[in-house]
Design a protein around this motif. Sequence first.
Motif, short mmCIF file in Angstrom:
data_model
loop_
_atom_site.label_atom_id
_atom_site.label_comp_id
_atom_site.label_asym_id
_atom_site.label_seq_id
_atom_site.Cartn_x
_atom_site.Cartn_y
_atom_site.Cartn_z
N GLY A 6 -32.20 34.18 44.02
CA GLY A 6 -31.26 33.16 43.57
C GLY A 6 -31.01 32.07 44.59
N THR A 7 -30.86 32.43 45.85
CA THR A 7 -30.62 31.42 46.88
C THR A 7 -31.82 30.49 47.02
OG1 THR A 7 -29.13 32.89 48.10
CG2 THR A 7 -30.07 31.04 49.31
N LEU A 8 -33.01 31.05 47.00
CA LEU A 8 -34.21 30.22 47.06
C LEU A 8 -34.28 29.27 45.88
CD1 LEU A 8 -36.95 29.42 48.24
CD2 LEU A 8 -37.94 31.39 47.05
N ALA A 9 -33.93 29.76 44.69
CA ALA A 9 -33.96 28.90 43.50
C ALA A 9 -33.02 27.71 43.67
CB ALA A 9 -33.56 29.71 42.26
N ARG A 10 -31.82 27.95 44.15
CA ARG A 10 -30.85 26.86 44.33
C ARG A 10 -31.33 25.85 45.37
NH1 ARG A 10 -27.52 31.34 43.43
NH2 ARG A 10 -27.35 31.82 45.66
N ARG A 11 -31.98 26.32 46.41
CA ARG A 11 -32.48 25.40 47.44
C ARG A 11 -33.66 24.57 46.93
NH1 ARG A 11 -31.74 28.42 53.32
NH2 ARG A 11 -29.54 28.93 53.00
N LEU A 12 -34.53 25.18 46.16
CA LEU A 12 -35.62 24.42 45.57
C LEU A 12 -35.06 23.35 44.63
CD1 LEU A 12 -38.16 27.28 44.80
CD2 LEU A 12 -38.48 25.42 46.44
N ARG A 13 -34.08 23.70 43.83
CA ARG A 13 -33.47 22.73 42.91
C ARG A 13 -32.79 21.60 43.68
NH1 ARG A 13 -30.56 27.25 39.02
NH2 ARG A 13 -32.44 27.93 37.89
N LEU A 14 -32.15 21.92 44.79
CA LEU A 14 -31.52 20.89 45.62
C LEU A 14 -32.55 19.84 46.03
CD1 LEU A 14 -29.04 19.93 47.34
CD2 LEU A 14 -29.93 21.39 49.17
N LEU A 15 -33.79 20.27 46.24
CA LEU A 15 -34.87 19.37 46.63
C LEU A 15 -35.57 18.74 45.43
CD1 LEU A 15 -36.34 21.55 49.50
CD2 LEU A 15 -35.05 19.42 49.76
N GLY A 16 -35.09 19.02 44.24
CA GLY A 16 -35.67 18.42 43.05
C GLY A 16 -36.88 19.13 42.51
N VAL A 17 -37.10 20.37 42.94
CA VAL A 17 -38.24 21.16 42.47
C VAL A 17 -37.83 21.94 41.23
CG1 VAL A 17 -39.89 22.98 43.07
CG2 VAL A 17 -39.15 21.33 44.81
N ASP A 18 -38.66 21.91 40.20
CA ASP A 18 -38.39 22.61 38.95
C ASP A 18 -38.49 24.12 39.19
OD1 ASP A 18 -38.32 23.67 36.38
OD2 ASP A 18 -39.52 22.06 35.51
N ALA A 19 -37.33 24.78 39.22
CA ALA A 19 -37.29 26.20 39.58
C ALA A 19 -36.40 26.96 38.60
CB ALA A 19 -36.78 26.38 41.01
N ALA A 20 -37.00 27.54 37.59
CA ALA A 20 -36.26 28.39 36.66
C ALA A 20 -35.96 29.72 37.35
CB ALA A 20 -37.08 28.62 35.39
N TYR A 21 -34.85 30.33 36.94
CA TYR A 21 -34.39 31.54 37.64
C TYR A 21 -33.71 32.46 36.65
CZ TYR A 21 -31.03 34.33 40.36
OH TYR A 21 -30.26 35.34 40.86
N GLU A 22 -34.06 33.73 36.71
CA GLU A 22 -33.41 34.74 35.87
C GLU A 22 -32.32 35.43 36.69
OE1 GLU A 22 -33.61 35.30 32.83
OE2 GLU A 22 -35.42 34.26 32.19
N SER A 23 -31.06 35.18 36.34
CA SER A 23 -29.94 35.73 37.10
C SER A 23 -29.66 37.19 36.74
CB SER A 23 -28.68 34.90 36.86
OG SER A 23 -28.34 34.90 35.49
N THR A 24 -30.31 37.69 35.71
CA THR A 24 -30.21 39.11 35.36
C THR A 24 -31.62 39.69 35.33
OG1 THR A 24 -30.28 38.60 32.99
CG2 THR A 24 -28.11 38.78 34.01
N ASP A 25 -31.70 40.99 35.46
CA ASP A 25 -32.99 41.66 35.49
C ASP A 25 -33.48 41.85 34.05
OD1 ASP A 25 -35.23 43.08 35.99
OD2 ASP A 25 -34.25 44.70 37.11
N ILE A 26 -34.37 40.98 33.60
CA ILE A 26 -34.86 41.05 32.23
C ILE A 26 -36.10 41.93 32.12
CG2 ILE A 26 -33.91 38.79 31.68
CD1 ILE A 26 -36.75 37.65 31.86
N GLY A 27 -36.57 42.44 33.26
CA GLY A 27 -37.72 43.33 33.24
C GLY A 27 -39.02 42.60 33.52
N ASP A 28 -39.95 43.33 34.11
CA ASP A 28 -41.23 42.73 34.51
C ASP A 28 -42.02 42.16 33.34
OD1 ASP A 28 -40.45 43.52 36.98
OD2 ASP A 28 -42.13 44.90 37.33
N PRO A 29 -42.13 42.86 32.20
CA PRO A 29 -42.92 42.30 31.09
C PRO A 29 -42.38 40.95 30.61
CG PRO A 29 -42.55 44.64 30.74
CD PRO A 29 -41.68 44.24 31.90
N ALA A 30 -41.05 40.83 30.53
CA ALA A 30 -40.46 39.57 30.05
C ALA A 30 -40.66 38.44 31.05
CB ALA A 30 -38.96 39.77 29.76
#
Length: 244
Positions: A98-122
């Motif tokens: 999550g922290t890495l995702a927020r820092r990438l977004r701060l730099l304008g990088v498209d970074a989707a992030y799953e804040s809950t564990d949706i499982g490896d297949p998903a």
Amino acid sequence: MNGPEISVSFAPELGLFVPHERRGGPSTVVTDGASTLGHVVESLGVPLTEVGALVVDGRETATGHVPAAGETVTVRAVPRPQRVPGAPLRFLLDVHLGTLARRLRLLGVDAAYESTDIGDPALAARSAAERRVLLSRDRGLLRRRELWAGAYVYSDRPDDQLRDVLGRFAPPLRPWTRCTACNGTLRDAAKEDVADLIEGGTRGAYEVFAQCEACARVYWRGAHHDRLAAMVAAALEEFGEAVR
């Protein structure tokens, strides 16, 4: 396995993934005579997302090659910067980044992030559906065949994680253009248009605002701005100027 013997050596950068006795030089591997070279490499601990080339007897070879007795295999590390063909460079991060995702977004990088564990297949399915590079420290997740693309994050420290991803993929940097909360696009906002969404003290102290087009969150240069600006400046100095 009880079949042809091959000699395998790994690039030093891949030492993290292989047992100590296989580091630093060639080692003998007994194969089953039917598994592909890609399967053999992964069975030795190295996700194919981290492999730049497989060289068999001096020639680059596809992962689908079935090793024959006596072959000499060199497993190279993925090159840096790594180019991802066929789609705009976008990322998907697992629940632990999550922290890495927020820092990438701060730099304008498209970074989707799953804040809950949706499982490896998903996660793997989303990577494929949205053509996003999946970033993870889970080696098993990176071995899933349905992934579109993936990359192992080598550190557990957010500062090092950010440098790792920026150095590996060299994404275009557009600081202050993405919502750090949801990854949406930010637009300039007039104070009167967001007045109902901010507290009175903020309305009196600031004149410049931005708002997320996706979640409507409002941003301004508050108490944490100097720290964030220093982070942005450091990234731009090391990895290139901002894209206009």
